[in-house]
Motif scaffolding. Structure first.
Motif, short mmCIF file in Angstrom:
data_model
loop_
_atom_site.label_atom_id
_atom_site.label_comp_id
_atom_site.label_asym_id
_atom_site.label_seq_id
_atom_site.Cartn_x
_atom_site.Cartn_y
_atom_site.Cartn_z
N PHE A 204 0.89 -1.23 0.12
CA PHE A 204 -0.02 0.02 0.02
C PHE A 204 0.93 1.24 -0.05
CE2 PHE A 204 -2.77 -3.14 1.82
CZ PHE A 204 -3.71 -3.24 1.26
N PHE A 205 2.14 1.18 -0.06
CA PHE A 205 3.10 2.17 -0.02
C PHE A 205 3.06 3.25 -1.06
CE2 PHE A 205 7.27 4.16 -0.48
CZ PHE A 205 7.26 5.08 0.68
N GLY A 206 3.19 4.48 -0.98
CA GLY A 206 3.43 5.47 -2.05
C GLY A 206 2.73 5.30 -3.42
N ASP A 207 3.60 5.31 -4.31
CA ASP A 207 3.20 5.14 -5.71
C ASP A 207 3.66 4.12 -6.63
OD1 ASP A 207 2.12 7.96 -5.46
OD2 ASP A 207 4.23 8.82 -6.03
N ASN A 208 4.06 3.00 -5.70
CA ASN A 208 4.28 1.82 -6.45
C ASN A 208 3.30 1.00 -6.66
OD1 ASN A 208 3.90 1.05 -3.90
ND2 ASN A 208 5.72 -0.36 -3.77
N LYS A 209 1.79 1.39 -6.41
CA LYS A 209 0.82 0.50 -6.80
C LYS A 209 -0.36 1.51 -7.25
CE LYS A 209 0.99 -3.88 -5.45
NZ LYS A 209 2.29 -4.04 -6.43
N ASP A 210 -0.86 0.97 -8.61
CA ASP A 210 -1.89 1.71 -8.92
C ASP A 210 -3.20 1.88 -7.94
OD1 ASP A 210 -4.16 -0.11 -9.87
OD2 ASP A 210 -2.40 -0.84 -10.82
N ILE A 211 -4.13 3.01 -7.75
CA ILE A 211 -5.01 3.08 -6.82
C ILE A 211 -5.99 2.07 -7.01
CG2 ILE A 211 -6.60 4.39 -8.43
CD1 ILE A 211 -5.80 4.95 -4.70
N ASP A 212 -6.29 1.39 -8.26
CA ASP A 212 -7.41 0.26 -8.61
C ASP A 212 -6.79 -1.00 -7.59
OD1 ASP A 212 -8.94 1.82 -9.70
OD2 ASP A 212 -8.25 1.25 -11.65
N ARG A 213 -5.58 -1.19 -7.61
CA ARG A 213 -4.90 -2.38 -7.06
C ARG A 213 -5.07 -2.38 -5.67
NH1 ARG A 213 -4.85 -7.74 -6.78
NH2 ARG A 213 -3.06 -8.67 -6.18
N LYS A 214 -4.67 -1.04 -4.96
CA LYS A 214 -4.79 -0.62 -3.74
C LYS A 214 -6.04 -1.03 -3.01
CE LYS A 214 -0.96 2.57 -3.12
NZ LYS A 214 -0.86 4.00 -2.75
N LYS A 215 -7.08 -0.68 -3.81
CA LYS A 215 -8.55 -0.62 -3.48
C LYS A 215 -8.88 -1.99 -3.38
CE LYS A 215 -13.10 1.15 -4.55
NZ LYS A 215 -14.13 1.73 -5.42
N GLU A 216 -8.59 -2.84 -4.63
CA GLU A 216 -8.80 -4.29 -4.60
C GLU A 216 -8.35 -4.99 -3.43
OE1 GLU A 216 -8.44 -8.07 -7.76
OE2 GLU A 216 -7.20 -6.45 -7.79
N MET A 217 -7.18 -4.88 -3.08
CA MET A 217 -6.66 -5.65 -1.76
C MET A 217 -7.17 -5.05 -0.40
SD MET A 217 -2.52 -5.99 -2.80
CE MET A 217 -2.32 -4.17 -2.99
N ALA A 218 -7.32 -3.59 -0.66
CA ALA A 218 -8.01 -3.42 0.74
C ALA A 218 -9.43 -3.83 0.95
CB ALA A 218 -8.11 -1.69 0.86
N GLU A 219 -10.29 -3.86 -0.08
CA GLU A 219 -11.53 -4.27 -0.07
C GLU A 219 -11.62 -5.96 0.20
OE1 GLU A 219 -15.84 -4.40 -0.46
OE2 GLU A 219 -14.30 -3.00 0.37
N TYR A 220 -10.51 -6.50 -0.09
CA TYR A 220 -10.50 -7.90 0.08
C TYR A 220 -10.14 -8.03 1.54
CZ TYR A 220 -8.96 -13.05 -0.55
OH TYR A 220 -9.16 -14.28 -0.63
N ILE A 221 -9.41 -7.18 2.28
CA ILE A 221 -9.38 -7.30 3.65
C ILE A 221 -10.56 -6.84 4.45
CG2 ILE A 221 -7.80 -6.33 5.66
CD1 ILE A 221 -5.53 -6.16 3.47
N ARG A 222 -11.42 -5.91 4.08
CA ARG A 222 -12.39 -5.41 4.73
C ARG A 222 -13.32 -6.46 4.54
NH1 ARG A 222 -17.20 -3.39 4.18
NH2 ARG A 222 -17.34 -3.89 2.07
N ILE A 223 -13.46 -7.22 3.52
CA ILE A 223 -14.57 -8.23 3.68
C ILE A 223 -14.19 -9.29 4.55
CG2 ILE A 223 -15.65 -10.02 2.23
CD1 ILE A 223 -15.33 -8.13 -0.04
N TYR A 224 -13.08 -9.84 4.44
CA TYR A 224 -12.56 -10.78 5.71
C TYR A 224 -12.88 -10.26 7.00
CZ TYR A 224 -9.50 -13.33 8.64
OH TYR A 224 -9.17 -13.87 9.96
N LEU A 225 -12.44 -9.24 7.33
CA LEU A 225 -12.88 -8.63 8.55
C LEU A 225 -14.37 -8.62 9.02
CD1 LEU A 225 -9.90 -5.87 9.00
CD2 LEU A 225 -9.89 -8.27 9.89
N ARG A 226 -14.94 -8.28 7.91
CA ARG A 226 -16.22 -8.04 8.16
C ARG A 226 -17.13 -9.62 8.35
NH1 ARG A 226 -19.64 -3.56 6.92
NH2 ARG A 226 -21.11 -4.85 7.86
N GLY A 227 -16.57 -10.60 7.64
CA GLY A 227 -16.75 -12.00 7.86
C GLY A 227 -18.14 -12.23 7.13
N GLY A 228 -18.66 -13.47 7.49
CA GLY A 228 -20.30 -13.89 7.14
C GLY A 228 -19.96 -14.52 5.77
N LEU A 229 -21.08 -14.84 5.33
CA LEU A 229 -21.34 -15.54 4.08
C LEU A 229 -20.46 -14.78 2.92
CD1 LEU A 229 -24.84 -16.85 3.57
CD2 LEU A 229 -22.77 -18.23 3.33
N ARG A 230 -20.61 -13.27 2.94
CA ARG A 230 -20.06 -12.68 1.68
C ARG A 230 -18.47 -12.94 1.65
NH1 ARG A 230 -19.24 -6.17 0.37
NH2 ARG A 230 -18.25 -6.58 -1.75
#
Length: 239
Positions: A204-230
């Protein structure tokens, strides 16, 4: 009450390394995000005066403080060396319900990937970022990191909470085998290993990742932390 998320950065890292992830998770009103700079990692710190036990004591005091606020469900996210520190916490505190390892450095120095990069004549900006940080430290400071890795190798055997392991396939610092090693050693039966296809050590550091990839990974982590069927429907072996 919101669930607390503690995010711990890596060796010679800063809060900025995970700033995107912190801000992204904070937008979810189910979470309260906490992040701090580890001892020896402030710009005015003297690296030679820091011992690895200070990192352990620091995160212990930190989580105890969060518990004192009344949080009974605590989620931990640790990148690189931060993964070792959150592993230490997860092995000790019953309040820890979930943990996310981001290229956790239980093994380090990925000579295999380094050779591939050199043979392909690739000039990676992220190599410069890592090297620039390391050369500003001291040998005793690096040795404290190695002591921490050695001291906490057995913490995985004591972790029973739900765990998500994210391991980059092109990590130039941590060998790709590190992910399966963590998975196999964990005592938890609710564990997931996902490979990050083509990603490097910094996520997630600086400019070495495009914003879409950062969002994809962050959303994946968020969904895991939320848990459940999703989460059950979202989990993949590779993203």
């Amino acid at each position: 009450m919101k669930k607390a998320i503690l995010i711990v950065h890596g060796f010679v890292g800063t809060l900025y390394d995970n700033e995107y992830l912190m801000n992204y998770l904070e937008l979810d009103n189910h979470f309260k995000v906490f992040a701090r700079t580890l001892p020896g990692h402030h710009t005015n710190d003297n690296y030679q005066k820091v011992e690895y036990t200070e990192w352990l004591e620091f995160v212990d005091r930190w989580i105890q403080e969060i518990i004192s606020y009344g949080y009974k469900n605590i989620y931990l996210v640790g990148h690189s060396m931060g993964g070792i520190l959150v592993g230490h916490l997860a092995s000790k505190y019953k309040e820890v319900k979930k943990i996310v390892f981001l290229n956790a450095a239980f093994h380090y120095l990925n000579l295999k990937q380094n050779k591939i990069d050199i043979l392909n004549h690739k000039e990676y900006k992220d190599y410069l970022e890592v090297l620039t940080r390391v050369v500003h430290t001291t040998i005793p400071f690096f040795l404290e990191f190695t002591k921490l890795v050695k001291a906490e190798q057995t913490c995985l055997d004591k972790i029973t909470c739900s765990t998500l392991i994210l391991q980059s396939t092109n990590d130039q610092v941590v060998p790709i085998e590190n992910g399966i090693m963590i998975y196999d050693k964990l005592k938890s039966t609710d564990k997931y290993l996902t490979y990050l296809n083509g990603d490097r050590h910094q996520l997630f550091f600086g400019d070495n990742k495009d914003i879409d990839r950062k969002k994809e990974m962050a959303e994946y982590i968020r969904i895991y932390l939320r848990g459940g069927l999703r989460w059950k429907k979202t989990w993949k072996e590779k993203i």
